[in-house]
Design an enzyme around this catalytic site. Structure first.
Site, PDB file in Angstrom:
ATOM      1  N   HIS A 281      -2.263  67.461  75.018  1.00 51.90           N
ATOM      2  CA  HIS A 281      -1.141  67.951  74.230  1.00 51.90           C
ATOM      3  C   HIS A 281      -1.348  67.720  72.726  1.00 51.90           C
ATOM      4  O   HIS A 281      -2.431  67.884  72.202  1.00 51.90           O
ATOM      5  CB  HIS A 281       0.171  67.317  74.714  1.00 51.90           C
ATOM      6  CG  HIS A 281       0.500  67.589  76.145  1.00 51.90           C
ATOM      7  ND1 HIS A 281       0.284  68.795  76.749  1.00 51.90           N
ATOM      8  CD2 HIS A 281       1.019  66.778  77.108  1.00 51.90           C
ATOM      9  CE1 HIS A 281       0.669  68.735  78.009  1.00 51.90           C
ATOM     10  NE2 HIS A 281       1.110  67.528  78.252  1.00 51.90           N
TER      11      HIS A 281
ATOM     12  N   ALA B 157      -7.383  67.521  82.745  1.00 50.65           N
ATOM     13  CA  ALA B 157      -8.027  66.564  81.850  1.00 50.65           C
ATOM     14  C   ALA B 157      -8.844  65.557  82.650  1.00 50.65           C
ATOM     15  O   ALA B 157      -9.990  65.240  82.294  1.00 50.65           O
ATOM     16  CB  ALA B 157      -6.972  65.848  81.007  1.00 50.65           C
TER      17      ALA B 157
END
Length: 286
Positions: A162, A119
């Site tokens: 997530h 990320a």
């Protein structure tokens, strides 16, 4: 190669995709596999263990952490998270003060879940193209604290991963960009998120076979892992946990294949060119 045929130590996250994949292996349902001693840990912790060479025999880490781990650990071709439509999001507060253009991030404070995460690399590669005057301070924060901090105005923007993909709207937040979509459009490749690695002095082929058997069991018995998944799912609603699994567990979880390895190489090569990670010998990736 050696391996303890009685026990195998492993660390992975309590997220639904990991517990779904490893349920059968953790519960003695894979014939011939050793007893699994599981440590549940945030990926930021496992990234550090891998980099220090002090982790258990098998670890789930971010692909972004591979350059620091490959001397001691081998990347396994299965068990991880890599796919399409499953990338991290960059969020800002909603309302009239929301940052709604990339240039608006110039000089702003950004929270990220880790500086050794896919990320983070995707964010920095994207920002190099879209925020030419540079972002401001980067703060590392546990991923479950990022959305409340953005909502409450403690930070200007947050990088989330997530299940936040499914829940950010409930915080009244604005998605500035989907970094996974940007990556796919820019490269044509899937998004490499989480990797499974094993110590190089082990029988990694055997470990690969056990993980694949565990995943196949999960697919063949989709409700068998439900209680185990939900018990570790950090208070996620069952439907959110299922969406998480459906998104992150896919054909790449069984076999990275050529496009999977190409995605990993592209991410690490681009990041190394920006000075974000050490350069990696491509031969160590297979």
């Amino acid at each position: 190669m050696t391996i303890n045929t009685q026990e195998l130590n492993i660390a992975f996250s309590p997220c639904p995709n990991d517990t779904f994949v490893f349920h059968a292996l953790a519960h003695g349902l894979v014939p011939g596999a050793p007893k699994l001693n599981v440590t549940y840990a945030d990926i930021n912790i496992t990234n550090g263990l891998a980099a220090e060479g002090k982790g258990p025999e098998v670890l789930k880490i971010s692909y972004a952490a591979l350059p620091w781990a490959l001397e001691q650990y081998k990347l396994l071709p299965c068990g991880g998270a890599l796919g399409r439509g499953c990338g991290p999001l960059l969020l800002t507060a909603g309302g009239p003060l929301a940052v709604k253009r990339p240039a608006g991030l110039t000089g702003r404070t950004i929270a990220v879940p880790s500086e050794r995460s896919t990320a983070y690399l995707l964010f920095r590669l994207w920002a190099a193209q879209h925020v030419p005057d540079g972002i401001g301070e980067i703060i590392v924060m546990p991923f479950d604290e990022i959305m409340p901090a953005v909502r409450d105005g403690q930070i200007d923007a947050g990088l989330v991963i997530h299940e936040a993909r499914f829940t950010y709207s409930s915080y009244g937040l604005h998605m500035l960009t989907d970094l996974g979509s940007w990556w796919e459009e820019d490269t044509g490749l899937p998004i490499p998120l989480g990797a499974i690695i094993a110590r190089r002095d082990l029988d990694t082929e055997a470990i690969t076979g056990w993980i694949r058997s565990s995943l196949q069991y999960a697919w063949d018995h989709p409700t068998a892992s439900r209680d185990y998944v939900l018990s570790h799912a950090q208070e996620l609603a069952p439907e959110v946990a299922k969406s998480h699994i459906d998104l992150y567990v896919n054909e790449f979880s069984m076999n990275l294949g050529d496009s999977g390895y190409a995605a990993i190489s592209a991410l690490l090569e681009r990041a190394a060119a920006e000075g974000l990670v050490p350069a990696v010998d491509p031969a160590l990736l297979r």
